[in-house]
Design an enzyme around this catalytic site. Structure first.
Site, PDB file in Angstrom:
ATOM      1  N   TYR A 190      34.712 -16.995  39.189  1.00  0.00           N
ATOM      2  CA  TYR A 190      34.479 -17.073  37.750  1.00  0.00           C
ATOM      3  C   TYR A 190      33.184 -16.342  37.460  1.00  0.00           C
ATOM      4  O   TYR A 190      32.145 -16.650  38.065  1.00  0.00           O
ATOM      5  CB  TYR A 190      34.351 -18.560  37.401  1.00  0.00           C
ATOM      6  CG  TYR A 190      34.416 -18.888  35.943  1.00  0.00           C
ATOM      7  CD1 TYR A 190      35.625 -18.838  35.262  1.00  0.00           C
ATOM      8  CD2 TYR A 190      33.278 -19.278  35.257  1.00  0.00           C
ATOM      9  CE1 TYR A 190      35.692 -19.170  33.912  1.00  0.00           C
ATOM     10  CE2 TYR A 190      33.340 -19.617  33.914  1.00  0.00           C
ATOM     11  CZ  TYR A 190      34.552 -19.560  33.255  1.00  0.00           C
ATOM     12  OH  TYR A 190      34.613 -19.887  31.933  1.00  0.00           O
ATOM     13  N   ASP A 248      24.294 -18.406  38.949  1.00  0.00           N
ATOM     14  CA  ASP A 248      22.929 -17.869  38.999  1.00  0.00           C
ATOM     15  C   ASP A 248      22.403 -17.571  37.614  1.00  0.00           C
ATOM     16  O   ASP A 248      23.089 -16.933  36.819  1.00  0.00           O
ATOM     17  CB  ASP A 248      22.909 -16.592  39.834  1.00  0.00           C
ATOM     18  CG  ASP A 248      23.106 -16.910  41.302  1.00  0.00           C
ATOM     19  OD1 ASP A 248      22.392 -17.789  41.803  1.00  0.00           O
ATOM     20  OD2 ASP A 248      23.987 -16.301  41.924  1.00  0.00           O
ATOM     21  N   GLN A 291      28.729 -21.339  51.858  1.00  0.00           N
ATOM     22  CA  GLN A 291      28.367 -19.933  51.787  1.00  0.00           C
ATOM     23  C   GLN A 291      28.730 -19.314  53.131  1.00  0.00           C
ATOM     24  O   GLN A 291      28.757 -20.015  54.155  1.00  0.00           O
ATOM     25  CB  GLN A 291      26.854 -19.844  51.535  1.00  0.00           C
ATOM     26  CG  GLN A 291      26.285 -18.463  51.469  1.00  0.00           C
ATOM     27  CD  GLN A 291      26.892 -17.667  50.333  1.00  0.00           C
ATOM     28  OE1 GLN A 291      28.047 -17.269  50.413  1.00  0.00           O
ATOM     29  NE2 GLN A 291      26.138 -17.450  49.284  1.00  0.00           N
ATOM     30  N   LYS A 297      25.664 -34.099  44.805  1.00  0.00           N
ATOM     31  CA  LYS A 297      26.934 -33.588  44.276  1.00  0.00           C
ATOM     32  C   LYS A 297      28.075 -34.539  44.648  1.00  0.00           C
ATOM     33  O   LYS A 297      28.972 -34.790  43.860  1.00  0.00           O
ATOM     34  CB  LYS A 297      27.217 -32.190  44.831  1.00  0.00           C
ATOM     35  CG  LYS A 297      26.279 -31.092  44.328  1.00  0.00           C
ATOM     36  CD  LYS A 297      26.655 -29.757  44.986  1.00  0.00           C
ATOM     37  CE  LYS A 297      25.623 -28.675  44.754  1.00  0.00           C
ATOM     38  NZ  LYS A 297      25.953 -27.403  45.371  1.00  0.00           N
ATOM     39  N   ALA A 305      24.984 -28.164  39.465  1.00  0.00           N
ATOM     40  CA  ALA A 305      26.415 -28.280  39.784  1.00  0.00           C
ATOM     41  C   ALA A 305      26.863 -29.746  39.698  1.00  0.00           C
ATOM     42  O   ALA A 305      27.993 -30.036  39.297  1.00  0.00           O
ATOM     43  CB  ALA A 305      26.674 -27.721  41.172  1.00  0.00           C
ATOM     44  N   ASP A 318      18.388 -28.994  50.472  1.00  0.00           N
ATOM     45  CA  ASP A 318      19.808 -28.606  50.449  1.00  0.00           C
ATOM     46  C   ASP A 318      20.705 -29.812  50.743  1.00  0.00           C
ATOM     47  O   ASP A 318      21.753 -29.988  50.115  1.00  0.00           O
ATOM     48  CB  ASP A 318      20.071 -27.507  51.479  1.00  0.00           C
ATOM     49  CG  ASP A 318      19.562 -26.163  50.985  1.00  0.00           C
ATOM     50  OD1 ASP A 318      19.959 -25.750  49.889  1.00  0.00           O
ATOM     51  OD2 ASP A 318      18.747 -25.540  51.686  1.00  0.00           O
ATOM     52  N   GLU A 374      39.583 -17.279  49.207  1.00  0.00           N
ATOM     53  CA  GLU A 374      38.916 -17.011  47.931  1.00  0.00           C
ATOM     54  C   GLU A 374      39.204 -15.573  47.513  1.00  0.00           C
ATOM     55  O   GLU A 374      39.200 -14.661  48.346  1.00  0.00           O
ATOM     56  CB  GLU A 374      37.392 -17.185  48.064  1.00  0.00           C
ATOM     57  CG  GLU A 374      36.672 -16.821  46.762  1.00  0.00           C
ATOM     58  CD  GLU A 374      35.159 -16.816  46.860  1.00  0.00           C
ATOM     59  OE1 GLU A 374      34.576 -17.885  47.106  1.00  0.00           O
ATOM     60  OE2 GLU A 374      34.558 -15.734  46.689  1.00  0.00           O
TER      61      GLU A 374
HETATM   62  P1  FAD Z   1      23.147 -26.180  42.687  1.00  0.00           P
HETATM   63  O1  FAD Z   1      23.838 -27.050  43.637  1.00  0.00           O
HETATM   64  O2  FAD Z   1      22.842 -26.792  41.376  1.00  0.00           O
HETATM   65  O3  FAD Z   1      21.826 -25.640  43.352  1.00  0.00           O
HETATM   66  C1  FAD Z   1      21.844 -24.823  44.525  1.00  0.00           C
HETATM   67  C2  FAD Z   1      20.618 -24.943  45.391  1.00  0.00           C
HETATM   68  O4  FAD Z   1      19.487 -24.498  44.691  1.00  0.00           O
HETATM   69  C3  FAD Z   1      20.348 -26.325  45.871  1.00  0.00           C
HETATM   70  O5  FAD Z   1      20.316 -26.299  47.256  1.00  0.00           O
HETATM   71  C4  FAD Z   1      19.008 -26.699  45.286  1.00  0.00           C
HETATM   72  O6  FAD Z   1      18.238 -27.293  46.275  1.00  0.00           O
HETATM   73  C5  FAD Z   1      18.413 -25.398  44.855  1.00  0.00           C
HETATM   74  N1  FAD Z   1      17.820 -25.500  43.552  1.00  0.00           N
HETATM   75  C6  FAD Z   1      18.457 -25.784  42.389  1.00  0.00           C
HETATM   76  N2  FAD Z   1      17.568 -25.804  41.389  1.00  0.00           N
HETATM   77  C7  FAD Z   1      16.369 -25.497  41.930  1.00  0.00           C
HETATM   78  C8  FAD Z   1      15.074 -25.348  41.428  1.00  0.00           C
HETATM   79  N3  FAD Z   1      14.818 -25.540  40.153  1.00  0.00           N
HETATM   80  N4  FAD Z   1      14.073 -25.016  42.274  1.00  0.00           N
HETATM   81  C9  FAD Z   1      14.320 -24.839  43.585  1.00  0.00           C
HETATM   82  N5  FAD Z   1      15.528 -24.963  44.117  1.00  0.00           N
HETATM   83  C10 FAD Z   1      16.536 -25.304  43.325  1.00  0.00           C
HETATM   84  N6  FAD Z   1      28.704 -17.803  41.486  1.00  0.00           N
HETATM   85  C11 FAD Z   1      29.379 -17.374  40.378  1.00  0.00           C
HETATM   86  O7  FAD Z   1      28.754 -16.948  39.378  1.00  0.00           O
HETATM   87  N7  FAD Z   1      30.756 -17.413  40.331  1.00  0.00           N
HETATM   88  C12 FAD Z   1      31.499 -17.872  41.365  1.00  0.00           C
HETATM   89  O8  FAD Z   1      32.729 -17.908  41.283  1.00  0.00           O
HETATM   90  C13 FAD Z   1      30.813 -18.317  42.563  1.00  0.00           C
HETATM   91  N8  FAD Z   1      31.501 -18.793  43.636  1.00  0.00           N
HETATM   92  C14 FAD Z   1      30.818 -19.283  44.722  1.00  0.00           C
HETATM   93  C15 FAD Z   1      31.536 -19.835  45.798  1.00  0.00           C
HETATM   94  C16 FAD Z   1      30.871 -20.355  46.907  1.00  0.00           C
HETATM   95  C17 FAD Z   1      31.671 -20.967  48.040  1.00  0.00           C
HETATM   96  C18 FAD Z   1      29.452 -20.307  46.970  1.00  0.00           C
HETATM   97  C19 FAD Z   1      28.730 -20.838  48.160  1.00  0.00           C
HETATM   98  C20 FAD Z   1      28.733 -19.769  45.913  1.00  0.00           C
HETATM   99  C21 FAD Z   1      29.386 -19.249  44.779  1.00  0.00           C
HETATM  100  N9  FAD Z   1      28.696 -18.713  43.671  1.00  0.00           N
HETATM  101  C22 FAD Z   1      29.382 -18.266  42.564  1.00  0.00           C
HETATM  102  C23 FAD Z   1      27.226 -18.584  43.708  1.00  0.00           C
HETATM  103  C24 FAD Z   1      26.499 -19.805  43.113  1.00  0.00           C
HETATM  104  O9  FAD Z   1      26.734 -19.849  41.731  1.00  0.00           O
HETATM  105  C25 FAD Z   1      25.013 -19.622  43.415  1.00  0.00           C
HETATM  106  O10 FAD Z   1      24.788 -19.770  44.789  1.00  0.00           O
HETATM  107  C26 FAD Z   1      24.072 -20.500  42.640  1.00  0.00           C
HETATM  108  O11 FAD Z   1      22.740 -20.006  42.834  1.00  0.00           O
HETATM  109  C27 FAD Z   1      24.038 -21.937  43.107  1.00  0.00           C
HETATM  110  O12 FAD Z   1      25.081 -22.652  42.645  1.00  0.00           O
HETATM  111  P2  FAD Z   1      25.254 -24.206  43.118  1.00  0.00           P
HETATM  112  O13 FAD Z   1      26.478 -24.677  42.493  1.00  0.00           O
HETATM  113  O14 FAD Z   1      25.148 -24.314  44.577  1.00  0.00           O
HETATM  114  O15 FAD Z   1      23.966 -24.853  42.407  1.00  0.00           O
END
Ligand code: FAD
Length: 326
Positions: free
Chosen positions: A44, A103, A196, A185, A121, A178, A12
């Protein structure tokens, strides 16, 4: 857990912020390519802030013969905007995506309307499939006699990866939540998960075991970051919400010089990777911080990249990050 085929390697990196950084990154890409990665993913920025720069790096990867993977985030966008971005990436030849929610901006709450049309997601995964299928149908509808069944099947070519959190997402209330999110997904059409970062092999191995028991079938690649200084470790822990690995912290503090700290970080990542592969991980996904020396040193020491083992000395780069260490 067992992994019958050779472990995959992937990386990455993040888009450069200046022309000088761009030149350095393009050199780094050539070094990373020597490890023959399955793909290199490009982060991104929130709200599409890095779209143009991310796309330029993705295109450069294609020129080098490396499969690019585009991170996509959906927080704060509409269906129409996100569809256009996906379409633009597909048109540029990108067929691998890491679909993320992203986020919400600091201080916002879940009910704020500006968080956008896509709530998770999983919804983004579905949208990528939909845009890909529409593109294929549109393109091939012009070909006389092209069988419809074949058109529909072509959507399967896209790889859609998603994030997984072995130690729990900071906002998640339980491990079960989780696991349910990851399962949802996959049900939405994801076919790869990338974790992560974490610091102990058993955290990943236990999570994969629980995910399999919950019905998750897709590959789950462990995300590994060689942590080359105490300052970086502190920052990473703050950004990800991971627990501070006391032993690694102690070793970095005791190491003293920059070079000695780098050796500690590389050795930690090497040992972690070895334990993961022995435990059956299907490959290694390495967070590079846009530097090739450390990740290639880790891979060489495991016989997964050409060249003699040995740690390179690396200039410390500023920490540029989304909360996913992107
Ligand atoms: P989701 O899968 O939709 O949710 C993540 C988790 O949050 C789930 O486990 C769910 O249980 C919990 N959750 C969701 N909604 C709620 C709620 N309302 N209340 C309580 N819990 C909730 N960010 C960037 O901006 N750009 C990037 O390029 C980027 N790359 C990444 C690459 C990797 C490998 C990883 C692990 C993370 C990356 N991130 C990036 C960070 C990511 O955007 C954040 O971790 C974000 O908070 C969660 O995204 P997700 O796709 O896992 O979301």
């Amino acid at each position: 857990m067992s992994s019958p085929s050779a472990p995959t390697v992937s990386f990455e990196l993040y888009p450069p912020r200046s022309e000088k950084a761009e030149a350095g990154l393009y050199e780094t890409l050539e070094h990373l390519a020597t490890a023959r990665p399955e793909f290199i993913s490009v982060t991104y920025g929130a709200n599409g802030s890095t779209r143009g720069r991310s796309l330029a790096v993705l295109c450069r990867l294609r020129e080098l013969g490396v499969e690019p993977m585009a991170h996509l985030t959906c927080v704060g966008t509409t269906y129409a905007q996100e569809s256009l971005v996906i379409r633009e990436f597909l048109d540029a030849g990108v067929t691998k995506f890491l679909a993320l929610r992203g986020d919400p901006p600091e201080g916002s709450t879940e009910n704020d309307t500006f968080l956008g049309d896509l709530g998770s997601a999983g919804e983004l995964v579905q949208l990528v499939h939909r845009v890909q299928a529409e593109k294929e149908q549109f393109t091939q509808a012009d070909v006389p006699g092209f069988p419809r069944a074949k058109r529909l099947k072509s959507g399967a070519k896209v790889t859609i990866a998603v994030a997984a959190f072995p130690n729990g997402h900071p906002r998640s209330r339980s491990v079960q939540q989780d696991l349910d999110t990851l399962l949802a997904k996959e049900a939405a059409g994801a076919n790869l998960a990338i974790t992560q970062l974490f610091f102990h092999a058993d955290e990943y191995l236990r999570f994969v075991e629980l995910a399999r028991a919950a019905g998750v079938g897709m590959r789950i690649l462990p995300g590994i970051m060689p942590v080359l200084s105490e300052a970086r470790l502190t920052k990473i822990v703050e950004l990800t919400g991971e627990r501070m690995p006391g032993e690694l912290l102690g070793q970095l503090q005791a190491a003293g010089s920059t070079e000695a700290q780098q050796r500690v970080g590389i050795e930690h990542a090497r040992a972690l990777s070895e334990q993961l592969l022995e435990g059956g991980a299907p490959g290694l996904h390495l967070y590079t911080f846009n530097q090739h020396h450390a990740v290639l040193a880790v891979l060489r020491s495991l016989g997964l990249a050409p060249g003699a083992p040995g740690a390179g000395i690396i200039p410390e780069s500023p920490i540029s990050v989304s909360k996913g260490i992107a």
